[in-house]
Design a protein around this motif. Structure first.
Motif, PDB file in Angstrom:
ATOM      1  N   ALA A 113       3.076  -9.457   1.490  1.00 10.01           N
ATOM      2  CA  ALA A 113       3.215  -9.778   0.065  1.00 10.01           C
ATOM      3  C   ALA A 113       2.386  -8.824  -0.793  1.00 10.01           C
ATOM      4  O   ALA A 113       2.833  -8.415  -1.867  1.00 10.01           O
ATOM      5  N   VAL A 116       4.369  -5.493  -0.814  1.00  6.53           N
ATOM      6  CA  VAL A 116       5.586  -5.595  -1.645  1.00  6.53           C
ATOM      7  C   VAL A 116       5.214  -5.660  -3.122  1.00  6.53           C
ATOM      8  O   VAL A 116       5.853  -5.013  -3.964  1.00  6.53           O
ATOM      9  N   ALA A 117       4.190  -6.416  -3.455  1.00 10.01           N
ATOM     10  CA  ALA A 117       3.767  -6.518  -4.859  1.00 10.01           C
ATOM     11  C   ALA A 117       3.301  -5.162  -5.384  1.00 10.01           C
ATOM     12  O   ALA A 117       3.594  -4.808  -6.529  1.00 10.01           O
ATOM     13  N   VAL A 127       5.351 -12.787  -5.552  1.00 10.10           N
ATOM     14  CA  VAL A 127       5.987 -12.422  -4.282  1.00 10.10           C
ATOM     15  C   VAL A 127       5.727 -13.492  -3.233  1.00 10.10           C
ATOM     16  O   VAL A 127       6.642 -13.936  -2.538  1.00 10.10           O
ATOM     17  N   GLN A 131       8.913 -16.065  -3.586  1.00  7.40           N
ATOM     18  CA  GLN A 131       9.850 -15.441  -2.640  1.00  7.40           C
ATOM     19  C   GLN A 131       9.416 -15.670  -1.187  1.00  7.40           C
ATOM     20  O   GLN A 131       9.641 -14.831  -0.328  1.00  7.40           O
TER      21      GLN A 131
END
Length: 167
Positions: A113, A116-117, A127, A131
């Motif tokens: 996470a 991805v963030a 995230v 998600q």
């Protein structure tokens, strides 16, 4: 003129008063009380698992890689903390091992996470919390042998850490 020194009074072979550490005839101190609070041990194990999962994930996200030594630390800290507070209960090493697997897995998700963030320019909380199902699906697709090895390492060291804490 100097004054004569009076002879010592009492037993010249005694090295202190009864009950002091230098006296060989003093009674032994009572043993330390046995810790046997499984409830407190379980609470400490859960809290330690959550804290170490966050730290493991933050480290993995910052360097964009998993670290085996961090998985060792996660497992050992969970087991050691649980057994130190909960005592020699045989349930604690097993529960610690299960919690360590969950903590390492959660740490891997936190790391993903964070990555991805950073890549998308979003926030970690969006995230991770919004998600989460996509994050777990992505983990299952990218997980390799090393990912599963780190889960096993966490469990083994949690069990060993719990055993080590109670000697």
């Amino acid at each position: 003129m100097s004054q004569p020194v009076p002879p010592p009074s009492g037993n010249p072979y005694a090295q202190g008063t009864p009950g002091t550490p230098g006296n060989p005839f003093a009674p032994a101190p009572p043993p330390a009380p046995v810790r046997n609070n499984i409830g407190l041990g379980l609470i400490v194990a859960v809290v330690t698992a959550l804290v170490t999962a966050g730290a493991y994930g933050a480290l993995a996200g910052a360097i964009e890689a998993e670290v085996g030594y961090a998985a060792v630390a996660v497992g050992f800290l969970i087991g050691f903390a649980a057994a130190k507070t909960g005592g020699p209960n045989p349930v604690l090493p097993i529960v610690s091992a299960v919690l360590a697997v969950g903590a390492v897995y959660l740490g891997q998700l936190v790391g993903m996470a964070v990555i991805v963030a950073d890549e998308l320019g979003g926030s970690f909380t969006d995230v991770f919390f919004d998600q989460f199902s996509l994050l777990t699906e992505a983990w299952s697709e990218v997980a390799d042998g090393m990912s599963y090895l780190f889960l096993a390492i966490g469990a083994i060291t949690a069990f060993g850490g719990a055993k080590k804490a109670n000697g």
